[in-house]
Design an enzyme around this catalytic site. Structure first.
Site, PDB file in Angstrom:
ATOM      1  N   ASP A  63       0.845  -1.187   0.000  1.00 40.64           N
ATOM      2  CA  ASP A  63       0.000   0.000   0.000  1.00 40.64           C
ATOM      3  C   ASP A  63       0.884   1.241   0.000  1.00 40.64           C
ATOM      4  OD1 ASP A  63      -2.363   1.396  -0.031  1.00 40.64           O
ATOM      5  OD2 ASP A  63      -2.812   1.134   2.095  1.00 40.64           O
ATOM      6  N   ASN A  95     -11.059  -2.507  -5.578  1.00 38.61           N
ATOM      7  CA  ASN A  95     -10.250  -1.539  -6.337  1.00 38.61           C
ATOM      8  C   ASN A  95     -10.870  -1.147  -7.680  1.00 38.61           C
ATOM      9  OD1 ASN A  95      -7.091  -2.861  -5.078  1.00 38.61           O
ATOM     10  ND2 ASN A  95      -8.188  -1.052  -4.394  1.00 38.61           N
TER      11      ASN A  95
HETATM   12  C1  IPE Z   1      -5.617  -2.804  -0.237  1.00 36.97           C
HETATM   13  O1  IPE Z   1      -5.192  -1.498  -0.437  1.00 36.97           O
HETATM   14  C2  IPE Z   1      -5.713  -3.532  -1.547  1.00 36.97           C
HETATM   15  C3  IPE Z   1      -4.442  -3.874  -2.163  1.00 36.97           C
HETATM   16  C4  IPE Z   1      -3.279  -3.682  -1.623  1.00 36.97           C
HETATM   17  C5  IPE Z   1      -4.488  -4.502  -3.460  1.00 36.97           C
HETATM   18  P1  IPE Z   1      -6.254  -0.310  -0.604  1.00 36.97           P
HETATM   19  O2  IPE Z   1      -5.468   0.945  -0.707  1.00 36.97           O
HETATM   20  O3  IPE Z   1      -7.199  -0.620  -1.698  1.00 36.97           O
HETATM   21  O4  IPE Z   1      -7.045  -0.390   0.779  1.00 36.97           O
HETATM   22  P2  IPE Z   1      -7.828   0.739   1.582  1.00 36.97           P
HETATM   23  O5  IPE Z   1      -8.771   1.388   0.612  1.00 36.97           O
HETATM   24  O6  IPE Z   1      -6.803   1.693   2.084  1.00 36.97           O
HETATM   25  O7  IPE Z   1      -8.510   0.010   2.690  1.00 36.97           O
HETATM   26  C1  IPE Z   2      -1.598   0.117  -3.394  1.00 40.90           C
HETATM   27  O1  IPE Z   2      -1.366   1.476  -3.454  1.00 40.90           O
HETATM   28  C2  IPE Z   2      -1.879  -0.482  -4.762  1.00 40.90           C
HETATM   29  C3  IPE Z   2      -3.270  -0.911  -4.970  1.00 40.90           C
HETATM   30  C4  IPE Z   2      -4.207  -0.916  -4.078  1.00 40.90           C
HETATM   31  C5  IPE Z   2      -3.615  -1.389  -6.309  1.00 40.90           C
HETATM   32  P1  IPE Z   2      -2.529   2.550  -3.446  1.00 40.90           P
HETATM   33  O2  IPE Z   2      -2.919   2.877  -4.833  1.00 40.90           O
HETATM   34  O3  IPE Z   2      -3.651   2.088  -2.569  1.00 40.90           O
HETATM   35  O4  IPE Z   2      -1.797   3.800  -2.787  1.00 40.90           O
HETATM   36  P2  IPE Z   2      -2.422   4.866  -1.790  1.00 40.90           P
HETATM   37  O5  IPE Z   2      -3.020   4.106  -0.646  1.00 40.90           O
HETATM   38  O6  IPE Z   2      -3.451   5.636  -2.548  1.00 40.90           O
HETATM   39  O7  IPE Z   2      -1.260   5.697  -1.377  1.00 40.90           O
HETATM   40 MG    MG Z   3      -4.095   2.343  -0.633  1.00 41.94          MG
END
Ligand code: IPE
Ligand code: IPE
Ligand code: MG
Length: 235
Positions: free
Chosen positions: A18, A66
């Site tokens: 993340d 997502n």
């Molecule tokens: C969790 O990250 C999903 C993945 C790492 C693929 P998100 O960024 O989607 O989760 P939330 O929205 O912070 O809970």
């Molecule tokens: C994790 O990074 C990747 C996926 C969930 C696909 P994020 O895209 O959630 O990054 P932040 O949380 O917005 O920084």
């Molecule tokens: Mg995220």
């Protein structure tokens, strides 16, 4: 750092990667660039874990939630899948890594499904670490699909419903539960990841954003794991 040779390596590490978006934002870059940097980190992490002797590495790459992101971001992520899945074939084969996928791939476009199948097929004889990539994965969706399959099996009666039977209908059938769960970017939540499987996993959260995660960070997580006293409800 403790002597790395003295560290007990967790048999199964699960990661919620993340912080790609925030990494890009800090650099005034589009979010897609954060995801691209995140893919590079993923490649290195697969290699690092395999070399350390981790037996199973499960990484959350794309959740069932997502899809709610902008069309632009989702399509950038799909483009990156296409590219990195091909690259992963090489990385996996060079490191004797067998790749498995968990999640519901049916929602992806045909070429991505074929890419997933090719990656799994062309690494299936590798005998080293198993890398499990969770894409279009949601733990509640996994449990829903498992229950549907159990109900469809007319030979199963209420008395047959054991924890082992339920586990055998999950996507992770045959894979031991994670010993260590790592989440990057400082978020203290599970986000629908492996709800059944992490019942007794040790949790490690780092503020480091995923694209900045590296071997030193991985070793810090493993060191922390080494200091834990696992009780599994006993004394
Ligand atoms: C969790 O990250 C999903 C993945 C790492 C693929 P998100 O960024 O989607 O989760 P939330 O929205 O912070 O809970
Ligand atoms: C994790 O990074 C990747 C996926 C969930 C696909 P994020 O895209 O959630 O990054 P932040 O949380 O917005 O920084
Ligand atoms: Mg995220």
């Amino acid at each position: 750092m403790d002597n790395i040779n003295e560290l007990k390596i967790p048999r199964h590490i699960a990661i919620i990667l993340d912080g790609n978006g925030r990494w890009a934002k800090k650099r005034f870059l589009p979010r897609a660039m954060g995801h691209k940097a995140g893919c590079e980190t993923l490649e290195k992490t697969v290699e690092d874990c395999a070399r350390l002797g981790v037996e199973y590495l499960t990484v959350y790459g794309f959740s069932t939630e997502n899809w709610k992101r902008s069309e632009e971001e989702v399509s950038a992520l799909m483009q990156l899948f296409r590219f990195y899945m091909k690259k992963l074939v090489g990385v996996a084969n060079e490191n004797n890594v067998k790749v498995k996928m968990i999640g519901d791939k049916s929602r992806f476009s045909q070429d991505i499904i074929e890419g997933i199948d090719f990656l799994v097929e062309s690494t299936k004889n590798n005998t080293g670490m198993v890398f499990i990539f969770a894409v279009n994965y949601g733990s509640r969706d996994e449990i829903r699909r498992a229950v549907a399959k159990i109900v469809e099996n007319k030979e199963i009666t209420a008395n047959d419903i054991t924890e082992e039977l339920i586990a055998s209908y999950l996507d992770t059938n045959g894979i031991p539960d994670p010993d260590l769960l790592i989440r990057t970017s400082g978020e203290f939540r599970i986000s629908n990841y492996l709800l059944w499987q992490i019942a007794y996993s040790e949790v490690y959260i780092t503020d480091t954003l995923w694209p900045d995660f590296d071997k030193a960070e991985l070793l810090k997580a493993i060191e922390s794991y080494n200091k834990r006293e696992r009780r599994f409800g006993g004394r």
